[in-house]
Design a protein around this motif. Structure first.
Motif, PDB file in Angstrom:
ATOM      1  N   PRO A 203       0.834  -1.211   0.000  1.00  9.39           N
ATOM      2  CA  PRO A 203       0.000   0.000   0.000  1.00  9.39           C
ATOM      3  C   PRO A 203       0.864   1.254   0.000  1.00  9.39           C
ATOM      4  O   PRO A 203       1.913   1.299   0.655  1.00  9.39           O
ATOM      5  CB  PRO A 203      -0.800  -0.124   1.304  1.00  9.39           C
ATOM      6  CG  PRO A 203      -0.788  -1.588   1.633  1.00  9.39           C
ATOM      7  CD  PRO A 203       0.539  -2.086   1.151  1.00  9.39           C
ATOM      8  N   SER A 204       0.435   2.265  -0.719  1.00  5.91           N
ATOM      9  CA  SER A 204       1.147   3.541  -0.689  1.00  5.91           C
ATOM     10  C   SER A 204       0.923   4.260   0.632  1.00  5.91           C
ATOM     11  O   SER A 204       1.815   4.947   1.138  1.00  5.91           O
ATOM     12  CB  SER A 204       0.680   4.431  -1.856  1.00  5.91           C
ATOM     13  OG  SER A 204       0.923   3.804  -3.091  1.00  5.91           O
ATOM     14  N   ASP A 205      -0.272   4.120   1.188  1.00  6.28           N
ATOM     15  CA  ASP A 205      -0.635   4.765   2.449  1.00  6.28           C
ATOM     16  C   ASP A 205      -0.383   3.772   3.582  1.00  6.28           C
ATOM     17  O   ASP A 205      -1.203   2.914   3.864  1.00  6.28           O
ATOM     18  CB  ASP A 205      -2.108   5.197   2.415  1.00  6.28           C
ATOM     19  CG  ASP A 205      -2.536   5.894   3.702  1.00  6.28           C
ATOM     20  OD1 ASP A 205      -1.653   6.359   4.453  1.00  6.28           O
ATOM     21  OD2 ASP A 205      -3.752   5.978   3.956  1.00  6.28           O
ATOM     22  N   ARG A 206       0.793   3.896   4.215  1.00  5.68           N
ATOM     23  CA  ARG A 206       1.143   2.980   5.295  1.00  5.68           C
ATOM     24  C   ARG A 206       1.283   3.764   6.596  1.00  5.68           C
ATOM     25  O   ARG A 206       0.798   4.855   6.723  1.00  5.68           O
ATOM     26  CB  ARG A 206       2.437   2.234   4.945  1.00  5.68           C
ATOM     27  CG  ARG A 206       2.313   1.369   3.687  1.00  5.68           C
ATOM     28  CD  ARG A 206       3.556   0.530   3.430  1.00  5.68           C
ATOM     29  NE  ARG A 206       4.775   1.308   3.392  1.00  5.68           N
ATOM     30  CZ  ARG A 206       5.188   1.996   2.341  1.00  5.68           C
ATOM     31  NH1 ARG A 206       4.457   2.014   1.238  1.00  5.68           N
ATOM     32  NH2 ARG A 206       6.317   2.680   2.365  1.00  5.68           N
ATOM     33  N   GLY A 207       1.955   3.188   7.570  1.00  2.00           N
ATOM     34  CA  GLY A 207       2.108   3.857   8.849  1.00  2.00           C
ATOM     35  C   GLY A 207       0.962   3.545   9.786  1.00  2.00           C
ATOM     36  O   GLY A 207       0.042   2.776   9.484  1.00  2.00           O
ATOM     37  N   MET A 208       1.001   4.183  10.963  1.00  2.00           N
ATOM     38  CA  MET A 208       0.062   3.872  12.033  1.00  2.00           C
ATOM     39  C   MET A 208      -1.392   4.047  11.621  1.00  2.00           C
ATOM     40  O   MET A 208      -2.251   3.221  11.954  1.00  2.00           O
ATOM     41  CB  MET A 208       0.361   4.743  13.257  1.00  2.00           C
ATOM     42  CG  MET A 208      -0.458   4.380  14.480  1.00  2.00           C
ATOM     43  SD  MET A 208      -0.334   5.589  15.817  1.00  2.00           S
ATOM     44  CE  MET A 208       1.416   5.610  16.119  1.00  2.00           C
ATOM     45  N   TRP A 209      -1.688   5.110  10.899  1.00  2.00           N
ATOM     46  CA  TRP A 209      -3.077   5.380  10.543  1.00  2.00           C
ATOM     47  C   TRP A 209      -3.359   5.128   9.063  1.00  2.00           C
ATOM     48  O   TRP A 209      -4.410   5.509   8.561  1.00  2.00           O
ATOM     49  CB  TRP A 209      -3.438   6.822  10.924  1.00  2.00           C
ATOM     50  CG  TRP A 209      -3.176   7.133  12.368  1.00  2.00           C
ATOM     51  CD1 TRP A 209      -2.375   8.111  12.872  1.00  2.00           C
ATOM     52  CD2 TRP A 209      -3.700   6.451  13.515  1.00  2.00           C
ATOM     53  NE1 TRP A 209      -2.361   8.081  14.230  1.00  2.00           N
ATOM     54  CE2 TRP A 209      -3.176   7.071  14.664  1.00  2.00           C
ATOM     55  CE3 TRP A 209      -4.578   5.360  13.677  1.00  2.00           C
ATOM     56  CZ2 TRP A 209      -3.466   6.658  15.955  1.00  2.00           C
ATOM     57  CZ3 TRP A 209      -4.867   4.939  14.966  1.00  2.00           C
ATOM     58  CH2 TRP A 209      -4.324   5.579  16.086  1.00  2.00           C
ATOM     59  N   GLY A 210      -2.440   4.516   8.366  1.00  2.00           N
ATOM     60  CA  GLY A 210      -2.668   4.171   6.966  1.00  2.00           C
ATOM     61  C   GLY A 210      -3.785   3.148   6.825  1.00  2.00           C
ATOM     62  O   GLY A 210      -3.912   2.234   7.636  1.00  2.00           O
ATOM     63  N   LYS A 211      -4.599   3.273   5.799  1.00  2.00           N
ATOM     64  CA  LYS A 211      -5.761   2.390   5.618  1.00  2.00           C
ATOM     65  C   LYS A 211      -5.562   1.331   4.542  1.00  2.00           C
ATOM     66  O   LYS A 211      -6.413   0.464   4.356  1.00  2.00           O
ATOM     67  CB  LYS A 211      -6.994   3.232   5.282  1.00  2.00           C
ATOM     68  CG  LYS A 211      -7.411   4.180   6.416  1.00  2.00           C
ATOM     69  CD  LYS A 211      -8.653   4.965   6.042  1.00  2.00           C
ATOM     70  CE  LYS A 211      -9.076   5.885   7.189  1.00  2.00           C
ATOM     71  NZ  LYS A 211     -10.308   6.645   6.848  1.00  2.00           N
ATOM     72  N   ASP A 551       5.634   4.233   8.637  1.00  2.00           N
ATOM     73  CA  ASP A 551       6.096   2.862   8.483  1.00  2.00           C
ATOM     74  C   ASP A 551       7.617   2.828   8.615  1.00  2.00           C
ATOM     75  O   ASP A 551       8.286   3.864   8.578  1.00  2.00           O
ATOM     76  CB  ASP A 551       5.663   2.332   7.117  1.00  2.00           C
ATOM     77  CG  ASP A 551       5.756   0.815   7.013  1.00  2.00           C
ATOM     78  OD1 ASP A 551       5.934   0.157   8.057  1.00  2.00           O
ATOM     79  OD2 ASP A 551       5.649   0.290   5.893  1.00  2.00           O
ATOM     80  N   GLU A 552       8.167   1.628   8.741  1.00  2.00           N
ATOM     81  CA  GLU A 552       9.608   1.481   8.752  1.00  2.00           C
ATOM     82  C   GLU A 552      10.166   1.837   7.375  1.00  2.00           C
ATOM     83  O   GLU A 552       9.444   1.891   6.379  1.00  2.00           O
ATOM     84  CB  GLU A 552      10.002   0.040   9.107  1.00  2.00           C
ATOM     85  CG  GLU A 552       9.480  -0.432  10.458  1.00  2.00           C
ATOM     86  CD  GLU A 552      10.185   0.227  11.632  1.00  2.00           C
ATOM     87  OE1 GLU A 552      11.110   1.031  11.414  1.00  2.00           O
ATOM     88  OE2 GLU A 552       9.798  -0.051  12.781  1.00  2.00           O
ATOM     89  N   ARG A 553      11.470   2.057   7.315  1.00  2.00           N
ATOM     90  CA  ARG A 553      12.131   2.383   6.045  1.00  2.00           C
ATOM     91  C   ARG A 553      12.472   1.081   5.334  1.00  2.00           C
ATOM     92  O   ARG A 553      13.420   0.392   5.708  1.00  2.00           O
ATOM     93  CB  ARG A 553      13.400   3.184   6.300  1.00  2.00           C
ATOM     94  CG  ARG A 553      13.170   4.499   7.045  1.00  2.00           C
ATOM     95  CD  ARG A 553      14.491   5.136   7.413  1.00  2.00           C
ATOM     96  NE  ARG A 553      14.305   6.364   8.174  1.00  2.00           N
ATOM     97  CZ  ARG A 553      15.302   7.068   8.708  1.00  2.00           C
ATOM     98  NH1 ARG A 553      16.551   6.662   8.544  1.00  2.00           N
ATOM     99  NH2 ARG A 553      15.060   8.158   9.410  1.00  2.00           N
TER     100      ARG A 553
END
Length: 554
Positions: A203-211, A551-553
């Motif tokens: 997904p392009s939208d990652r991280g804690m609140w990525g959907k 997200d992590e690198r």
């Protein structure tokens, strides 16, 4: 061709038969998790859709390189009929060089709301993307109706188009943008006179609140694609704001106690970890323009809270320190754990932070010669981390991220080293720099081709911290007020003073000792080191790192 080494997908009938890759299981059974809402239940609700994880896969077709008999890529689809009303979204592929452990998501519509357009529909048609030289492998892209998106490609062994009910397309508002991540293989079909590039996606939208939610499918096309380009497929989107598949606090405790890795420090490590409270029993808070430093409370309650790093404050060692605080206190040390959603709440990231009062000087490797650096690498306070990624479908450990200075790498569970008879991985901390690695050995940060760079030495020893028992949960934002964050976590300023030595002078000094071409390479390697490793600025705490919310690198 195009600057890439291309692999021909030739007739494989005259080659020796290949074994199917073995499946992988963790060394120990997965326990029964404490009761909760949706974690470990096998299904996840994404708002309008319900998805299940399919790991029982049926082999479709295999590529084997005639240039390298060990280079094999296999393609799979779900085996047998899916549960009632669930539908396949695309096919999966992986290299045969590691155990079969991939997955595909199957989806069904969640009844309960009246909507004009169905969430899942059959494609209108399939477009042939590419075929192999021996006409035994065909790649098809589903053509979605207007307002819908395809989730993946379909692979067949014949030129006959797949049946329309082979996969489903998803309504556009239930999807999110995905991107190519890692090129799996580049192949050439002489009949089509064009290469085929096959990538993993994320997904392009990652991280804690990525959907964004990965469907487990791959992306392919006959031209290279840039990260900025929109792909012809999408990923799913989690519209469930409640994140019901995430673990509750009892399940988090069980996960840490079952999977918590053992962190092993180098036997010659000088600068060991400590707990934050042990370090604060002597450390001081400094303020710009104020010559008097303030002792820090045990839990950091008198540190400036919130805001951002305005460079007005920093933490320092006691004025009379004789290396006692620098050397740490491993008996007091613990792992500080941050729990957050990942990949749209279909995974849980357990981020384990370790604190060391001091980061020691680096060692430069020049071929067979090791050159200890006088100052480069030294700084007060060092925060390092590694991350466990847990599947919310089953609670199974999927992979571990090993943070290494300015980057890091994900290692899947089949490549991890485990404590015998357990599902607890071993994490090695590098000497002086405390970067995390999956195996004991020497890792080079620089040019491995030339053998020039900064050494990261890891080895087995009795200097270890068992994170399954020595840990403190410090944050889990999705749980609201369940986890109370310690005051020191809200300190957003620097955890060390700005170093005043001239790292450029040391770089020039080292470079001048070698022939011109080698000296230029040495200087370039050293200049590319992370700012904190060069000691130019004091390091910041966990919440100021970009992976806290992102997200992590990788």
């Amino acid at each position: 061709m195009l600057g890439y080494k291309c692999l021909h997908w030739d007739n494989v009938r005259d080659l020796l038969p290949l074994k199917d890759p073995e499946t992988f299981s963790l060394p120990a059974p997965i326990p029964q998790w404490p009761p909760g809402q949706g974690f470990g239940s096998g299904t996840i609700n994404l708002g309008k859709l319900q998805v299940i994880k399919i790991t029982d896969l049926e082999f479709i077709w295999r590529y084997r390189s005639t240039e390298n008999n060990n280079k094999c890529i296999s393609f799979y689809k779900p085996k047998g009929p899916l549960p009632e009303n669930f539908h396949c979204l695309g096919h999966y592929c992986q290299s045969d060089s590691h155990p079969l452990r991939g997955y595909l998501l199957a989806a069904r519509y969640l009844a309960g709301s009246v909507e004009q357009e169905p969430a899942l529909v059959e494609p209108l048609d399939f477009t042939l993307v590419w075929s192999s030289n021996d006409s035994s492998g065909y790649f098809w892209l589903p053509q979605p109706p207007e307002g819908y998106r395809s989730m993946g490609f379909v692979v067949t062994k014949s030129a006959t188009k797949p049946e329309l009910n082979e996969v489903r397309c998803v309504r556009a508002d239930l999807t999110d943008r995905c991107e190519t991540h890692k090129l799996i293989v580049t192949a050439v079909s002489e009949s089509l006179h064009s290469p085929l590039f096959i990538w993993r996606t994320r997904p392009s939208d990652r991280g804690m609140w990525g959907k964004g939610v990965s469907a487990g499918t791959f992306f392919c096309r006959t031209r290279l694609v840039s990260r900025e380009q929109h792909l012809s497929i999408s990923c799913l989107k989690n519209l469930d704001s409640g994140l019901h598949a995430m673990p509750n606090i009892d399940q988090i405790q069980a996960l840490i106690q079952h999977y918590g890795p053992t962190l092993i420090f180098h036997p010659d490590e000088t600068y060991l970890p400590s707990s934050v409270s042990w370090f604060f029993n002597g450390a001081v808070l400094c303020q710009k323009g104020n010559p008097i430093c303030e002792l820090i409370d045990e839990n950091g309650s008198n540190l400036p809270q919130g805001g951002s790093n305005d460079k007005q404050y920093w933490i320092d060692l006691p004025c009379n320190d004789d290396d006692y605080v620098k050397r740490g206190n491993i008996q007091s040390s613990k792992l500080y754990v941050h729990i957050k959603p990942s990949l749209g709440g279909t995974f849980t990231d357990l981020v384990f932070w370790i604190f060391c009062p001091f980061n020691g000087p680096a060692t430069l490797k020049l071929g067979l010669i090791d050159v200890p650096l006088i100052s480069i690498g030294q700084h007060v306070c060092d925060w390092e981390h590694f991350t466990l990624r847990i599947s919310n479908f089953s609670g199974e450990l999927y992979s571990i991220y090993f943070s290494q200075h300015s980057g890091g790498e994900w290692i899947e569970s089949h490549d991890l080293e485990f404590v015998t008879g357990t599902n607890k991985a071993v994490v090695y901390s590098s000497r002086h720099g405390h970067a995390s690695f999956p195996k004991a050995g020497v890792y080079l940060q620089g040019s491995t081709t030339l053998g020039i760079g900064i050494r990261n030495d890891t080895a087995r020893s009795d200097l270890l911290v068992d994170s399954s028992s020595r840990y403190e949960i410090v944050a889990a934002e999705y749980l609201g007020v369940v986890v109370k964050e310690p005051p020191w976590l809200q300190y957003m300023r620097e955890w060390g003073p700005k170093i005043v030595y001239d790292s450029r002078e040391e770089i020039e000094r080292l470079a001048s000792r070698f022939p011109r071409m080698v000296g230029v390479t040495v200087a370039n390697v050293l200049r590319k080191l992370p700012m904190e490793l060069s000691g130019e600025e004091g390091p910041t705490g966990p919440k100021e790192k970009n992976n806290w919310y992102g997200d992590e690198r990788w």
